[in-house]
Design a protein around this motif. Structure first.
Motif, short mmCIF file in Angstrom:
data_model
loop_
_atom_site.label_atom_id
_atom_site.label_comp_id
_atom_site.label_asym_id
_atom_site.label_seq_id
_atom_site.Cartn_x
_atom_site.Cartn_y
_atom_site.Cartn_z
N HIS A 177 0.88 -1.23 -0.12
CA HIS A 177 -0.39 0.08 -0.30
C HIS A 177 1.06 1.30 -0.03
O HIS A 177 0.81 2.18 -0.77
CB HIS A 177 -0.52 -0.06 1.41
CG HIS A 177 -1.66 1.11 1.44
ND1 HIS A 177 -2.74 1.13 0.08
CD2 HIS A 177 -1.68 2.38 1.94
CE1 HIS A 177 -3.49 2.80 0.33
NE2 HIS A 177 -3.05 3.18 1.78
N ARG A 178 2.45 1.36 0.77
CA ARG A 178 2.77 2.89 1.03
C ARG A 178 3.31 2.80 -0.95
O ARG A 178 3.42 3.62 -0.99
CB ARG A 178 3.49 2.33 2.12
CG ARG A 178 3.55 2.45 3.37
CD ARG A 178 4.59 3.06 4.19
NE ARG A 178 5.21 1.34 4.92
CZ ARG A 178 5.03 0.74 5.37
NH1 ARG A 178 4.20 0.61 6.07
NH2 ARG A 178 5.93 -0.73 5.58
N GLU A 179 3.92 1.35 -1.11
CA GLU A 179 4.61 1.83 -2.87
C GLU A 179 3.33 2.02 -3.34
O GLU A 179 4.07 3.02 -3.50
CB GLU A 179 5.20 0.56 -2.84
CG GLU A 179 6.25 -0.43 -2.15
CD GLU A 179 6.85 -1.61 -2.46
OE1 GLU A 179 6.36 -2.45 -3.47
OE2 GLU A 179 8.25 -1.80 -1.73
N LEU A 180 2.67 1.50 -3.39
CA LEU A 180 1.10 2.17 -4.24
C LEU A 180 1.40 3.62 -4.15
O LEU A 180 0.93 4.38 -5.05
CB LEU A 180 0.06 1.49 -3.93
CG LEU A 180 -1.15 1.57 -4.91
CD1 LEU A 180 -0.76 1.76 -6.36
CD2 LEU A 180 -2.63 1.40 -4.64
N LEU A 181 1.11 3.97 -2.77
CA LEU A 181 0.84 5.93 -2.33
C LEU A 181 1.45 6.06 -3.10
O LEU A 181 1.79 7.67 -3.36
CB LEU A 181 0.13 5.85 -1.25
CG LEU A 181 -0.83 4.90 -0.27
CD1 LEU A 181 -0.82 5.51 0.94
CD2 LEU A 181 -1.65 6.35 -1.03
N ARG A 182 3.45 5.82 -2.98
CA ARG A 182 4.41 6.63 -3.54
C ARG A 182 4.27 6.77 -4.63
O ARG A 182 4.59 7.65 -5.35
CB ARG A 182 5.21 5.36 -2.31
CG ARG A 182 6.77 6.92 -3.36
CD ARG A 182 8.22 5.86 -2.44
NE ARG A 182 8.02 5.29 -0.90
CZ ARG A 182 7.68 4.22 -0.36
NH1 ARG A 182 7.76 2.95 -1.18
NH2 ARG A 182 7.81 4.47 0.97
N GLY A 183 3.91 5.05 -5.63
CA GLY A 183 4.12 5.73 -6.95
C GLY A 183 2.44 5.96 -6.84
O GLY A 183 2.85 7.05 -8.46
N ARG A 184 1.86 6.78 -6.86
CA ARG A 184 0.73 8.10 -7.15
C ARG A 184 1.39 9.14 -6.73
O ARG A 184 0.51 10.22 -7.81
CB ARG A 184 -0.59 7.09 -6.16
CG ARG A 184 -1.48 5.85 -6.20
CD ARG A 184 -2.27 5.69 -5.73
NE ARG A 184 -2.94 4.68 -6.80
CZ ARG A 184 -4.18 4.39 -6.06
NH1 ARG A 184 -5.24 4.94 -5.13
NH2 ARG A 184 -5.21 3.42 -5.83
N GLU A 185 1.59 8.58 -5.74
CA GLU A 185 2.34 10.35 -5.25
C GLU A 185 3.36 11.51 -6.32
O GLU A 185 3.37 11.86 -7.23
CB GLU A 185 3.10 10.42 -4.03
CG GLU A 185 3.69 11.84 -3.94
CD GLU A 185 3.94 11.57 -2.20
OE1 GLU A 185 4.51 12.73 -1.56
OE2 GLU A 185 4.40 10.34 -1.44
N VAL A 186 4.48 10.26 -7.06
CA VAL A 186 5.36 10.80 -8.04
C VAL A 186 4.56 10.41 -9.02
O VAL A 186 4.62 12.00 -10.31
CB VAL A 186 6.23 9.24 -8.62
CG1 VAL A 186 7.21 9.43 -9.43
CG2 VAL A 186 6.95 9.17 -6.81
#
Length: 373
Positions: A177-186
């Motif tokens: 979930h954190r990686e997905l959020l980080r990807g979405r943020e990028v």
């Protein structure tokens, strides 16, 4: 008997000799007439300057070393703080996991008593006839109820493993979930950057269009101003030509001499009697006014002369009084100076006759400057 072949203490002798050598060198340096009269001790000054430079350099190096040491200490302290925080978080997480897996309320020995639950291991599973009067024949760790304990332990281990697996799965899900959020943020940042680039391009295009429009409007305004100036100059030229054609100069109108605010030489025939009488009357008025002003100026100069004479007399009287006062003051000062001279002369006589009677001899002056101290 006293021993007479004791070894001589050379330390005191060496110290005495060292002091004597230092005293001789000091006397040679101090009583040197050339150094004392002509200038300073350059060698000592240069040595002091070199020592000062060396001391300053050492202090700089020490400050640099202290700064580096402080930076290292700060970095080490920050690293220790981060490690301590991580260790505390790990301990807290382990404690929570231990409490969740090993200290469950249903696993306690008195769960059936406190929580009204059945199935907790205890002495109830044993046969009543196996206990004696003291009821303390069964202890934890002995072979009584081994099967039940093993089954309970297996259930506890299974729950622990299941909880650990669930925790690990939950951590993996959180990491995903954190990686997905980080990807979405990028991705959002990239989209925002693209949008900003597009907006900046649009702003530049709009600014260039506005500047182009402004320049075009300025050019049109300049052309319109030049056209109006050209039309104004042409109108002024036509008006001047029209005026020259219809003016009194070319038409020779006789009424122009009367209407003109000035005298026209080509049409003037002389002054009229009324004009001459007005001029004569004005000249008489000016003469009378000038005579009156002359009389007033004479009276003003006479009054000013009387005032200056009075002030001069007053100033002479003041100067005479000041000279008299100065003469009296100087006479008093002369009397006071004569009195001081008599007192000073009496004082000098008293000193010569009563005080300064024991004159120093040459031996008195030879006792000085014999040592460097």
């Amino acid at each position: 008997m006293f021993r007479l072949d004791l070894p001589v203490d050379e330390t005191a002798m060496k110290a005495l000799q060292r002091r004597r050598s230092a005293e001789a060198a000091r006397q040679k340096r101090i009583f040197n007439t050339r150094n004392r009269v002509m200038g300073l001790d350059l060698q000592t000054l240069e040595r002091q300057m070199a020592e000062r430079r060396e001391r300053v350099e050492i202090e700089k190096q020490r400050d640099v070393a202290h700064d580096a040491l402080r930076v290292c200490a700060d970095e080490m302290l920050m690293r220790q703080q981060r490690e301590e925080e991580e260790r505390r978080r790990d301990l807290a997480r382990d404690l929570v996991e231990y409490r969740a897996t090993q200290q469950r309320a249903g696993d306690s020995r008195d769960a059936d008593l406190n929580c009204n639950r059945q199935g907790a291991p205890g002495v109830n599973a044993l046969a009543p006839e196996s206990f004696g009067p003291a009821s303390m024949q069964v202890f934890q760790g002995e072979g009584v109820g081994e099967v039940e304990r093993r089954s309970v332990q297996m259930e506890v281990n299974e729950r622990t493993l299941r909880a650990q697996k669930e925790e690990r799965d939950r951590q993996k899900e959180e990491q995903k979930h954190r990686e997905l959020l980080r990807g979405r943020e990028v991705l959002q940042q990239d989209l925002r950057a693209v949008q900003l680039d597009v907006l900046e391009t649009e702003c530049r295009r709009a600014a260039s269009i506005a500047l182009k429009s402004y320049n075009q409007a300025q050019a049109e305004e300049k052309l319109e101003r030049e056209r109006q100036d050209r039309m104004r100059r042409e109108g002024e030229g036509l008006a001047e030509i029209q005026h020259m054609v219809t003016s009194d100069l070319l038409t020779e109108c006789p009424e122009a001499a009367e209407r003109a605010p000035r005298v026209l030489p080509d049409r003037w025939k002389g002054m009229s009697p009324s004009q001459l009488s007005a001029i004569y009357r004005q000249r008489e008025e000016q003469r009378a006014e000038r005579e009156r002003l002359t009389q007033l100026e004479k009276q003003r100069e006479k009054a000013w002369g009387l005032l200056q004479l009075q002030q001069a007399r007053q100033q002479v009287e003041e100067e005479s009084s000041v000279r008299l006062m100065e003469k009296e003051r100087r006479a008093q000062l002369d009397c006071y100076n004569q009195q001081l001279a008599r007192e000073q002369q009496a004082r000098q006589q008293y000193l010569r006759n009563e005080i300064y009677t024991n004159r120093p001899t040459a031996r008195y002056f030879t006792q000085f400057s014999t040592s460097s101290r």
